[in-house]
Design a protein around this motif. Structure first.
Motif, short mmCIF file in Angstrom:
data_model
loop_
_atom_site.label_atom_id
_atom_site.label_comp_id
_atom_site.label_asym_id
_atom_site.label_seq_id
_atom_site.Cartn_x
_atom_site.Cartn_y
_atom_site.Cartn_z
N UNK A 58 25.81 18.18 47.91
CA UNK A 58 26.89 18.59 47.00
C UNK A 58 27.91 19.96 47.50
N UNK A 59 29.02 19.71 47.69
CA UNK A 59 29.99 20.64 48.02
C UNK A 59 30.16 21.54 46.88
N UNK A 60 30.79 22.88 47.00
CA UNK A 60 31.34 23.34 45.85
C UNK A 60 32.50 22.83 45.29
N UNK A 61 32.50 22.81 44.07
CA UNK A 61 33.71 22.63 43.17
C UNK A 61 35.05 23.50 43.82
N UNK A 62 36.19 23.08 43.65
CA UNK A 62 37.10 24.13 43.87
C UNK A 62 37.33 25.50 42.98
N UNK A 63 37.70 26.65 43.61
CA UNK A 63 37.33 27.86 42.89
C UNK A 63 38.82 28.47 42.57
N UNK A 64 39.47 28.01 41.34
CA UNK A 64 40.97 28.62 41.10
C UNK A 64 40.79 29.98 40.66
N UNK A 65 41.94 30.40 41.39
CA UNK A 65 42.20 32.06 40.83
C UNK A 65 41.09 32.93 41.94
N UNK A 66 40.56 32.32 42.89
CA UNK A 66 39.57 33.14 43.86
C UNK A 66 40.19 34.36 44.39
N UNK A 67 41.40 34.32 44.83
CA UNK A 67 41.93 35.58 45.33
C UNK A 67 42.00 36.63 44.43
N UNK A 68 42.69 36.36 43.19
CA UNK A 68 42.64 37.31 42.03
C UNK A 68 41.24 37.82 41.71
N UNK A 69 40.08 36.78 41.64
CA UNK A 69 39.07 37.33 41.50
C UNK A 69 38.35 38.11 42.21
N UNK A 70 38.69 38.07 43.61
CA UNK A 70 38.09 38.88 44.83
C UNK A 70 38.74 40.12 44.79
N UNK A 71 40.07 40.31 44.48
CA UNK A 71 40.89 41.51 44.39
C UNK A 71 40.08 42.34 43.43
N UNK A 72 39.96 41.75 42.16
CA UNK A 72 39.31 42.51 40.81
C UNK A 72 37.90 43.22 41.41
N UNK A 73 37.28 42.08 42.13
CA UNK A 73 35.69 42.55 42.13
C UNK A 73 35.76 43.74 43.32
N UNK A 74 36.66 43.73 44.20
CA UNK A 74 36.91 44.89 45.07
C UNK A 74 37.14 46.25 44.33
N UNK A 75 37.99 45.99 43.55
CA UNK A 75 38.43 47.25 42.66
C UNK A 75 37.16 47.66 42.04
N UNK A 76 36.53 47.04 41.37
CA UNK A 76 35.31 47.14 40.67
C UNK A 76 34.09 47.92 41.75
N UNK A 77 34.29 47.84 42.86
CA UNK A 77 33.38 48.40 43.76
C UNK A 77 32.19 47.42 44.23
N UNK A 78 32.31 46.25 44.09
CA UNK A 78 31.56 44.88 44.51
C UNK A 78 31.61 44.92 46.03
N UNK A 79 30.47 44.85 46.49
CA UNK A 79 30.44 44.86 47.97
C UNK A 79 30.53 43.64 48.64
N UNK A 80 29.96 42.23 47.85
CA UNK A 80 30.11 40.96 48.52
C UNK A 80 30.16 40.02 47.57
N UNK A 81 30.04 38.69 48.18
CA UNK A 81 29.90 37.70 47.17
C UNK A 81 28.73 36.74 47.39
N UNK A 82 28.61 35.80 46.47
CA UNK A 82 27.64 34.57 46.98
C UNK A 82 28.13 33.53 46.40
#
Length: 298
Positions: free
Chosen positions: A116-140
């Motif tokens: 089972x592949x991952x479903x598409x992740x709409x708005x991923x770039x915006x989410x990653x940008x927001x996470x980085x601003x909040x001090x998140x180190x990485x993703x899973x």
């Protein structure tokens, strides 16, 4: 660039990563296990509020705020929430010394050829940008393998590396999670194929960004030992995958260098009805067990 102090912690220090990222369809089951049945909430907002309260109770427990927990993986709504008036990622790092990660996948496609592949992740770039601003180190990001189908596993690995590159472009460190189901009838064979494809993918990585890997505890002990040594690999961590805590810890101890990133096995014995003293004592015991399995190998 990833924070150097956080990088040092997640890549070298002894400890484990807590997975507090139950989301979407798994939330009612997680709440029920905690002792909150569906009739206790009337809509999704209530459900996620109760889930956030559970996670805050864990995060603020003295048992959690220790050197044993290196990092925590958060659901998006938890990342956006607060502890008091402090954003959760800030609280984790500044108050607890725990590195925040974010679960970014939006669930799985239908099974095809045993995977089972991952479903598409709409708005991923915006989410990653927001996470980085909040001090998140990485993703899973999680996908699933059930059968030892070489082409399907190759596609799973390729998608993981593609998403990893997008994550890294925002200065975050991806934890790729190609989970081989513990009940797979071809688990050992699937894991052998997966290890080979991951090694090839690491060797072909462009740029110089680091990655991490989250896998099912393998049937063959130390299967991922060479992958751990790869210069682009910060850490290889293990999911509990439905194994009871005792069994997960026993299997993990046989895999040198691999640390835990448990979810269900971490919280299975916690209940909303427990007093703070009882809750903290149970969590402390579980944290100690998982830490021991991550650090002290057989």
């Amino acid at each position: 660039m990833p924070d150097a102090t956080m990088a040092e912690q997640v890549s070298k220090k002894p400890g484990f990563i807590a997975a507090l990222d139950q989301s979407g369809g798994s939330t009612p089951k997680a709440l029920a296990q905690y002792g909150i049945e569906p009739d206790a909430y009337s809509n999704d907002a209530d459900m996620f509020r109760l889930m956030h309260e559970m996670r805050v109770r864990i995060i603020t427990s003295p048992a959690f705020q220790s050197h044993e927990v290196l990092a925590a993986i958060l659901f998006e709504k938890t990342m956006d929430g607060t502890v008091g008036d402090v954003p959760v990622p800030t609280y984790l790092w500044k108050n607890c010394g725990i590195v925040p990660f974010l679960k970014i996948d939006k669930g799985l496609e239908e099974e095809k050829d045993g995977a089972q592949l991952m479903k598409p992740i709409p708005g991923l770039d915006a989410l990653l940008e927001r996470a980085a601003k909040l001090g998140v180190y990485g993703t899973k990001e999680r996908s699933v393998i059930r059968l030892a189908n070489p082409e399907a596993i190759k596609a799973i690995v390729q998608q993981q590396f593609d998403i990893a590159a997008q994550v890294a472009s925002h200065g975050l460190v991806p934890i790729m999670e190609p989970e081989v189901l513990v009940k797979s009838p071809e688990k050992a064979d699937a894991e052998a194929i997966l290890a080979k494809e991951l090694a090839l993918g690491l060797d072909a990585l462009p740029g110089d960004y680091p990655v991490m890997l989250k896998v099912t505890i393998p049937e063959k002990a130390d299967l991922y030992a060479e992958i751990m040594k790869h210069p682009r690999m910060q850490r290889v961590v293990a999911l509990s995958g439905g194994y009871p805590l005792d069994e997960a810890c026993q299997k993990l101890k046989a895999n040198h260098g691999m640390i835990a990133s448990f979810s269900r096995a971490l919280v299975d014995d916690l209940r909303v009805s427990q007093s703070d003293q009882e809750f903290n004592a149970i969590l402390s015991k579980v944290v100690d067990r998982i830490y021991d399995a991550s650090v002290n190998k057989t």
